[in-house]
Design an enzyme around this catalytic site. Structure first.
Site, PDB file in Angstrom:
ATOM      1  N   ASP A 119       4.196  -1.852  -9.808  1.00  9.43           N
ATOM      2  CA  ASP A 119       2.965  -1.079  -9.990  1.00  9.43           C
ATOM      3  C   ASP A 119       3.084  -0.159 -11.204  1.00  9.43           C
ATOM      4  OD1 ASP A 119       0.673   0.622  -9.622  1.00  9.43           O
ATOM      5  OD2 ASP A 119       0.692   0.087  -7.497  1.00  9.43           O
ATOM      6  N   HIS A 147      -0.514  -3.329  -9.368  1.00 11.43           N
ATOM      7  CA  HIS A 147      -1.327  -2.450  -8.530  1.00 11.43           C
ATOM      8  C   HIS A 147      -2.390  -3.203  -7.743  1.00 11.43           C
ATOM      9  CE1 HIS A 147      -2.778   1.435  -7.237  1.00 11.43           C
ATOM     10  NE2 HIS A 147      -4.011   1.169  -7.666  1.00 11.43           N
ATOM     11  N   SER A 191      -5.261   1.708  -2.865  1.00 12.90           N
ATOM     12  CA  SER A 191      -5.342   2.743  -3.886  1.00 12.90           C
ATOM     13  C   SER A 191      -6.097   3.972  -3.363  1.00 12.90           C
ATOM     14  CB  SER A 191      -5.973   2.149  -5.144  1.00 12.90           C
ATOM     15  OG  SER A 191      -5.771   2.958  -6.261  1.00 12.90           O
TER      16      SER A 191
END
Length: 280
Positions: free
Chosen positions: A230, A258, A104
């Site tokens: 995601d 995610h 991320s």
């Protein structure tokens, strides 16, 4: 107590493949970098799997994250926020190289480490992560990602002000519906208890200036692990970022949200080991 809790997590038994099916591979050194509001704790399942197959794992807490004693309002810059990672890579002995893995927002810290120490990175793996392009300010990509994220009042992050710093915290609804929707309930509960306030560093010089060069950051081999389910960073956005960086290998993870270190830890571990074998 928090440190003791982490020790419990990292030594909690995690299901690993039957030992007789594991083929002995050369030892690799994986450096795992968490995303915003999270900490090294989010890698406990993946770290256990990698270590069980004979690999070394380093998972630093970035500044004001996880078990870091620093408060978020004490972090003066993005470089300072990322320093636990850049220091860890700098400490790699001469002649050795690590496999960098960023998740991320951790992709931006990964990029700084690659720019600073390209000779110490065998390959950088961006897992559902921001992948900036060489020669472009990282803030451009961050602003684009924020614009592409569809607002959802029911899952908004929680604004917070800590000292003089404007921060935010991922709320329980956002964690549940946007990050952990396919992850085990116990890992969602863990995240809800352990997330900490974070900053975007949008106006920081490391973000607004072109600090990533083609001959350093751009020279490091890269792979992109795309999380197909995601709900935070869409799979098509992940592929678009990879397409802007020449020579990037793209590997999908079906059914992963995610947080693939929770929703698909064995598949993610297998992918990382395959990439490590290919590039080291």
């Amino acid at each position: 107590m928090l440190h003791a809790y982490y020790i419990f997590l990292f030594y909690t038994q995690v299901e690993v493949p039957e030992m007789e099916t594991v083929v002995k591979k050369p030892e690799r050194h994986f450096v795992l970098v968490h995303g915003l509001c999270h900490g090294a704790w989010c890698w406990y399942r993946l770290a256990t799997i990698l270590r069980s197959t004979g690999h070394r794992v380093t998972a630093p807490d970035l500044a004001a994250c996880g078990a870091s004693p620093v408060r978020v309002d004490e972090v003066r810059s993005f470089a300072e926020y990322s320093r636990p990672l850049t220091d860890a890579v700098a400490a790699v002995p001469p002649g050795e190289k690590v496999v960098l893995v960023g998740h991320s927002y951790g992709g931006y810290s990964l990029a700084l480490a690659m720019e600073a120490h390209p000779d110490k990175v065998a390959v950088a793996v961006f897992v559902a992560a921001a992948m900036p392009a060489a020669g472009c300010p990282m803030s451009h990509l961050l602003s684009q990602i924020m614009e592409e994220t569809v607002p959802d009042p029911a899952t908004d992050s929680v604004p917070a002000v800590t000292g003089a710093a404007e921060t935010f915290l991922l709320g329980p609804e956002r964690l549940s519906r946007r990050l952990y929707q396919r992850s085990p309930a116990e890992d969602l509960a863990l995240a809800t208890a352990l997330v900490r306030p974070a900053r975007w560093f949008l106006d920081d010089a490391a973000m607004t200036e072109s600090v990533l060069t083609a001959d350093r950051y751009g020279a490091v081999r890269r792979a992109c692990v795309v999380t197909e389910e995601d709900a935070t960073l869409a799979a098509e956005s992940q592929r678009r970022m990879a397409s802007r960086c020449p020579g990037v290998e793209v590997v999908p993870v079906e059914g992963a949200d995610h947080m693939p270190m929770f929703s698909a830890p064995h598949r993610l571990a297998a992918i990382l080991m395959e990439i490590a074998d290919k590039y080291t």
